[in-house]
Design a protein around this motif. Structure first.
Motif, PDB file in Angstrom:
ATOM      1  N   CYS A  51      -6.960   5.215 -10.531  1.00 53.44           N
ATOM      2  CA  CYS A  51      -6.791   3.776 -10.327  1.00 53.44           C
ATOM      3  C   CYS A  51      -5.316   3.388 -10.215  1.00 53.44           C
ATOM      4  CB  CYS A  51      -7.446   2.984 -11.452  1.00 53.44           C
ATOM      5  SG  CYS A  51      -7.306   1.214 -11.133  1.00 53.44           S
ATOM      6  N   PHE A  53      -4.323   0.494  -9.798  1.00 53.03           N
ATOM      7  CA  PHE A  53      -4.144  -0.836 -10.397  1.00 53.03           C
ATOM      8  C   PHE A  53      -4.040  -0.746 -11.918  1.00 53.03           C
ATOM      9  CE2 PHE A  53      -5.871  -1.432  -6.232  1.00 53.03           C
ATOM     10  CZ  PHE A  53      -5.091  -2.449  -5.720  1.00 53.03           C
ATOM     11  N   VAL A  55      -6.016   0.057 -14.279  1.00 51.51           N
ATOM     12  CA  VAL A  55      -7.066  -0.588 -15.068  1.00 51.51           C
ATOM     13  C   VAL A  55      -7.403   0.248 -16.307  1.00 51.51           C
ATOM     14  CG1 VAL A  55      -9.521  -1.210 -15.038  1.00 51.51           C
ATOM     15  CG2 VAL A  55      -8.022  -1.863 -13.125  1.00 51.51           C
ATOM     16  N   HIS A  56      -7.474   1.554 -16.120  1.00 50.61           N
ATOM     17  CA  HIS A  56      -7.888   2.432 -17.222  1.00 50.61           C
ATOM     18  C   HIS A  56      -6.666   2.977 -17.943  1.00 50.61           C
ATOM     19  CE1 HIS A  56     -11.849   2.466 -15.283  1.00 50.61           C
ATOM     20  NE2 HIS A  56     -11.184   2.631 -14.153  1.00 50.61           N
ATOM     21  N   CYS A  72      -8.936  -5.119 -12.211  1.00 51.37           N
ATOM     22  CA  CYS A  72      -9.794  -4.353 -11.305  1.00 51.37           C
ATOM     23  C   CYS A  72     -10.025  -5.137 -10.010  1.00 51.37           C
ATOM     24  CB  CYS A  72     -11.124  -4.060 -11.996  1.00 51.37           C
ATOM     25  SG  CYS A  72     -12.314  -3.258 -10.903  1.00 51.37           S
ATOM     26  N   VAL A  73      -9.943  -4.425  -8.885  1.00 49.87           N
ATOM     27  CA  VAL A  73     -10.161  -5.064  -7.584  1.00 49.87           C
ATOM     28  C   VAL A  73     -11.512  -4.690  -6.985  1.00 49.87           C
ATOM     29  CG1 VAL A  73      -7.673  -5.096  -7.176  1.00 49.87           C
ATOM     30  CG2 VAL A  73      -9.059  -3.247  -6.196  1.00 49.87           C
ATOM     31  N   CYS A  75     -12.745  -1.670  -6.082  1.00 48.98           N
ATOM     32  CA  CYS A  75     -12.738  -0.725  -4.953  1.00 48.98           C
ATOM     33  C   CYS A  75     -13.718   0.424  -5.162  1.00 48.98           C
ATOM     34  CB  CYS A  75     -11.334  -0.166  -4.735  1.00 48.98           C
ATOM     35  SG  CYS A  75     -10.807   0.995  -6.007  1.00 48.98           S
ATOM     36  N   GLN A  76     -14.203   0.588  -6.385  1.00 48.93           N
ATOM     37  CA  GLN A  76     -15.237   1.573  -6.740  1.00 48.93           C
ATOM     38  C   GLN A  76     -14.747   3.026  -6.702  1.00 48.93           C
ATOM     39  OE1 GLN A  76     -17.864   0.520  -8.116  1.00 48.93           O
ATOM     40  NE2 GLN A  76     -18.283  -1.519  -7.296  1.00 48.93           N
ATOM     41  N   ARG A  77     -13.459   3.226  -6.561  1.00 48.42           N
ATOM     42  CA  ARG A  77     -12.936   4.589  -6.520  1.00 48.42           C
ATOM     43  C   ARG A  77     -13.277   5.343  -7.813  1.00 48.42           C
ATOM     44  NH1 ARG A  77     -10.507   8.322  -2.855  1.00 48.42           N
ATOM     45  NH2 ARG A  77      -9.623   9.920  -4.181  1.00 48.42           N
ATOM     46  N   CYS A  78     -13.024   4.697  -8.953  1.00 47.97           N
ATOM     47  CA  CYS A  78     -13.230   5.375 -10.237  1.00 47.97           C
ATOM     48  C   CYS A  78     -14.707   5.667 -10.469  1.00 47.97           C
ATOM     49  CB  CYS A  78     -12.665   4.527 -11.370  1.00 47.97           C
ATOM     50  SG  CYS A  78     -13.314   2.840 -11.391  1.00 47.97           S
ATOM     51  N   ILE A  89     -18.835  -0.686 -12.053  1.00 41.48           N
ATOM     52  CA  ILE A  89     -17.950  -1.799 -11.729  1.00 41.48           C
ATOM     53  C   ILE A  89     -18.809  -2.833 -11.035  1.00 41.48           C
ATOM     54  CG2 ILE A  89     -15.820  -2.478 -10.524  1.00 41.48           C
ATOM     55  CD1 ILE A  89     -15.339  -0.147 -12.421  1.00 41.48           C
ATOM     56  N   ASN A 446      -6.514   2.453  -3.187  1.00 40.89           N
ATOM     57  CA  ASN A 446      -6.977   3.618  -3.927  1.00 40.89           C
ATOM     58  C   ASN A 446      -7.662   4.648  -3.047  1.00 40.89           C
ATOM     59  OD1 ASN A 446      -6.150   3.452  -6.581  1.00 40.89           O
ATOM     60  ND2 ASN A 446      -7.726   1.962  -7.101  1.00 40.89           N
TER      61      ASN A 446
HETATM   62  S1  SF4 Z   1     -12.920  -0.028  -9.166  1.00 39.59           S
HETATM   63 FE1  SF4 Z   1     -10.903   0.497  -8.311  1.00 39.59          FE
HETATM   64  S2  SF4 Z   1      -9.561  -1.076  -9.116  1.00 39.59           S
HETATM   65 FE2  SF4 Z   1     -11.391  -1.128 -10.367  1.00 39.59          FE
HETATM   66  S3  SF4 Z   1     -10.935   0.178 -12.079  1.00 39.59           S
HETATM   67 FE3  SF4 Z   1     -11.969   1.450 -10.557  1.00 39.59          FE
HETATM   68  S4  SF4 Z   1     -10.326   2.395  -9.359  1.00 39.59           S
HETATM   69 FE4  SF4 Z   1      -9.411   0.652 -10.501  1.00 39.59          FE
END
Ligand code: SF4
Ligand code: SF4
Lengths: 522, 261
Positions: A51, A53, A55-56, A72-73, A75-78, A89, A446
């Motif tokens: 992330c 951003f 967040v974690h 958190c934006v 983006c669902q990467r995590c 998320i 991300n």
């Molecule tokens: S969804 Fe994206 S922005 Fe949100 S915590 Fe996960 S990696 Fe970070």
């Protein structure tokens, strides 16, 4: 279990925050809620590293991975990369009291502006629930009287020629004697639209270029110049000349199959752009030909174009500079008087007009512009095509429609409405991994797409990205063939401007008139 | 072809020639080795010097001289990349538009957007220039465009300027007269403008300020004022480095505060 900390994050240190670091810095409600299943979390720290951003974070006192939802934006990467599926998320279920007029978005934006006094930026395309006219158009198919054609058994022609067509052709002894304006052959009527290196990473532009080569179509440099490494893709490049004139010089112009003058962009009609200095890396700097770290400012107008006559001057300057070998395209945003403007553009000598609808994507745009200015591509395309036909000059340009083409169905509808080909931008980026989080302007993508941070950018493997792009366009091309076959036609040429293949559903008479299609059932 | 060739010198009579044909003739002359081309009776033909790209190699282009008698049209030397152009007459709009390298010397006055978006090369205008002179000039590496104006210019001089150097000599102003331009350097974020002659605060655009001359500015002034004198046969003894003020951007990121993050 004690996983090694901070081991693979090269450039950026993973943040280690204590609970006391929490601060109330805004009275905006978090947009997303991060939910961590502590029974599943193995404290591997993948989410911390993934992330951008921040967040974690790892909280030492409790030996736990924690998070700050407010950053958190979505983006669902995590969530996608978490090995134990411990993360969910979702839109923050906590919302302001519902109000028919004041949406949560309004309240949040007002707070953001009250805190900063700035213009609210956004990325990607207009996300408002505006009518999508593609979804209100239905495609015809033949039954009995005009038999449908099976593209798996019979040849089906998607080949398209971009460029002005003469008013007529003369053939003597089986040879064409009319001198043809320059034509560019593409194997499918789908091109990658302008996305500059600077807005996206090196790897993504490389993937677009290589996919264009493999597919026999074209990619578009956008207004950020052509990186020296990418001159090898010149046979598949459209290069842009925009108000900033970044990286524009004789080699650049002559490296292209088409030179495109960018007047406007669907996501931000009427305004220019500022690529923030942080994104002008050494390599972006070489491409744009400006010093690293400086803002790249694209003024709103091109300061040598204040009229159609001036546009003609630039069109012909480019034709002179390229010895009349290369078609010149003019890209405009879809706006209310697009039809009259397009007529002027044809008379200015352009060979191609690209029209970008208001759902088109962007690396950065003021949200108030993205969401309020412009026109759906369906209306702009239909009215431009009609106007040029009425004036008897439709043959003098190729029309490329872009800004919200989401599927092969949209492509077929666009071509039936009068387009010769379509530009896809957002769809291509989604194929590469974009999840439409709209944070492209932050430079922290991300998914490694809209970023110049080497740590993030290497998340896109250009070979895999190329394959995914090729797969997408191949898939769509085959679907187009199926639809053509279904209509009983075997060439995309026969579909161009054939509005009788479309019917409108749930549209008012005025809307049907603008689109030039009959109502469903008629 | 209405041209006469004598040992790498070529003359072309431009009278009545459409620009496309004139430029084609220039290209042919260059491709057969012309090093000095004189264009006579030029009357409004555009894009002179724009595409010599394929006609000769880099070195030949850098050495090429084009002399223009008459009034060339818009976009003289657009995308210019090497050659030197001397005009005995006035020029119209867009002189040196998006130019990369080379030199344009004008024995007369210039229209609007002289040097627009230039990335390199030199432009010398003997008299005054029009609106938006030097707008959005930039620089890159060793490439640094120089625009020298003998007189004054209209508004928006150096707007959006991102690099390069503009020198305004003010030689056409009457004693005590202010320059004609206002909104100088609006949105400027690089480069410098050196101005000699009357200038009031209100003429400065947003984001630009008066700063002290540095040693390198003095060197540039000495060099380019002398060149100006040489090119135009003008006595520049009256021009003194200390008469100049330097206008420079207050910020390299003029729009940094514009956005909410
Ligand atoms: S969804 Fe994206 S922005 Fe949100 S915590 Fe996960 S990696 Fe970070
Ligand atoms: S490109 Fe990246 S930052 Fe932009 S919307 Fe897609 S995932 Fe988000």
């Amino acid at each position: 279990m004690n996983a090694p900390r901070n081991n693979s994050r090269n450039a950026i240190q993973a943040p280690q925050r204590k609970a006391s670091d929490f601060r109330i810095r805004s009275n905006r409600l978090a947009e997303f809620s991060v939910e961590r299943d502590y029974d599943k979390c193995i404290k591997c720290e993948v989410c911390i590293r993934q992330c951008s951003f921040d967040v974690h974070y790892y909280e030492e006192e409790e030996d736990l991975i924690k998070h700050r939802s407010e950053d958190c934006v979505g983006c669902q990467r995590c969530a996608v990369l978490c090995p134990t599926d411990a993360l969910t998320i979702r839109p923050n279920p906590a919302q302001y009291r519902a109000h028919g007029s004041w949406s949560s978005e309004h309240v949040k934006d007002i707070n953001l502006q009250a805190e900063t006094g700035g213009v609210v930026l956004t990325g990607a395309g207009n996300d408002k629930p505006m009518p999508v006219y593609w979804d209100k158009l239905l495609i015809n198919a033949s039954q009995v009287t005009n038999p449908s054609i099976d593209p798996l058994r019979e040849p089906m022609e998607l080949r398209t020629f971009l460029g002005a067509k003469p008013d007529g052709v003369e053939i003597e002894n089986g040879k064409l004697v009319t001198s043809m304006p320059p034509q560019v052959q593409i194997e499918t009527p789908i091109l990658f639209s302008a996305i500059s290196y600077g807005a996206i990473s090196y790897n993504v532009q490389k993937a677009l270029a290589e996919a264009a080569v493999e597919l026999g179509t074209l990619f578009n440099t956008g207004e950020g110049g052509l990186h020296p490494d990418f001159y090898k893709y010149r046979d598949h490049a459209i290069v842009q000349v925009a108000s900033g004139r970044f990286g524009v010089h004789p080699d650049y112009l002559n490296a292209a199959r088409i030179v495109e003058i960018k007047i406007g962009q669907g996501a931000k009609p009427g305004i220019g752009g500022h690529l923030a200095g942080e994104k002008v890396s050494e390599s972006v700097s070489i491409t744009r030909m400006i010093p690293a770290g400086t803002d790249a400012i694209s003024p709103a107008p091109q300061h040598d174009i204040y009229s159609i006559e001036d546009l003609r001057m630039l069109v012909y300057a480019i034709k002179e500079a390229t010895n009349y070998r290369v078609p010149v395209s003019v890209k405009i945003a879809a706006v209310h008087n697009a039809a009259a403007i397009a007529s002027g553009i044809v008379r200015a000598g352009a060979d191609v007009i690209a029209i970008d609808g208001f759902r088109g994507g962007t690396g950065a745009a003021p949200k108030v512009i993205r969401d309020n200015v412009g026109l759906p591509i369906e209306f702009a395309l239909a009215s431009v095509d009609k106007r040029l036909r009425d004036e008897g000059i439709r043959n003098r340009v190729t029309l490329i429609a872009g800004g919200g083409i989401r599927s092969a169905g949209d492509v077929v509808k666009a071509i039936a409405l009068g387009a010769d080909a379509v530009y896809i931008g957002t769809a291509a980026l989604i194929a590469v991994g974009c999840t439409l989080c709209q944070k492209c302007y932050s430079g922290k993508c991300n998914w490694g797409i809209a970023t110049q941070d080497p740590y993030l950018a290497k998340r896109v493997n250009p070979d895999i990205a190329r394959k995914r792009l090729v797969n997408l366009v191949k898939g769509w091309s085959h679907e187009i063939k199926e639809m053509l076959g279904g209509m009983g036609i075997n060439s995309i040429e026969s579909l161009r401007g054939s509005r009788s293949q479309l019917r409108g559903i749930g549209l008012t008479t005025e809307e049907l008139n603008v689109l030039g299609v009959a109502p469903a059932g008629n | 072809m209405s041209s006469i060739i004598t040992n790498s010198k070529v003359e072309i009579d431009a009278a009545g020639l459409p620009y496309r044909e004139l430029n084609q003739q220039i290209r042919s002359a260059v491709s057969i080795g012309a090093k000095h081309i004189t264009l006579r009776n030029v009357a409004g033909q555009r894009y002179i010097g724009t595409n010599l790209y394929e006609a000769a190699d880099r070195k030949a282009l850098d050495e090429l001289e084009i002399e223009i008698l008459g009034t060339p049209g818009n976009d003289l030397g657009m995308f210019l990349d090497g050659p030197s152009i001397t005009v005995y007459g006035n020029v119209m709009d867009g002189t040196g538009n998006t130019m990369n390298a080379g030199r344009i010397v004008v024995h007369g006055r210039a229209g609007d957007i002289t040097g627009f978006s230039a990335r390199g090369g030199e432009i010398f205008i003997r008299d005054d220039a029009g609106y938006r002179t030097g707008i959005h000039m930039k620089e890159f590496g060793s490439m640094r465009p120089i625009v020298v104006i003998g007189g004054t210019t209209q508004d928006f001089l150096g707007e959006y300027m991102a690099g390069g150097l503009i020198i305004i000599l003010g030689l056409t102003l009457k004693p005590g007269e202010l320059h004609y331009f206002s909104h100088v350097g609006t949105g400027m974020h690089g480069g410098a403008i050196l101005v000699r002659g009357g200038l009031a605060d209100y003429q400065l655009g947003n984001g630009v300020g008066v700063v002290n001359l540095e040693e390198k500015d003095r060197d540039s002034l000495l060099k380019y004022v002398e060149l100006y004198g040489t090119y135009f046969g003008v006595d520049v003894a009256q021009v003194n480095v200390d008469q100049f003020v330097k206008l420079a951007p207050l910020s390299k990121r003029p729009y940094k505060q514009l956005y909410a993050y």
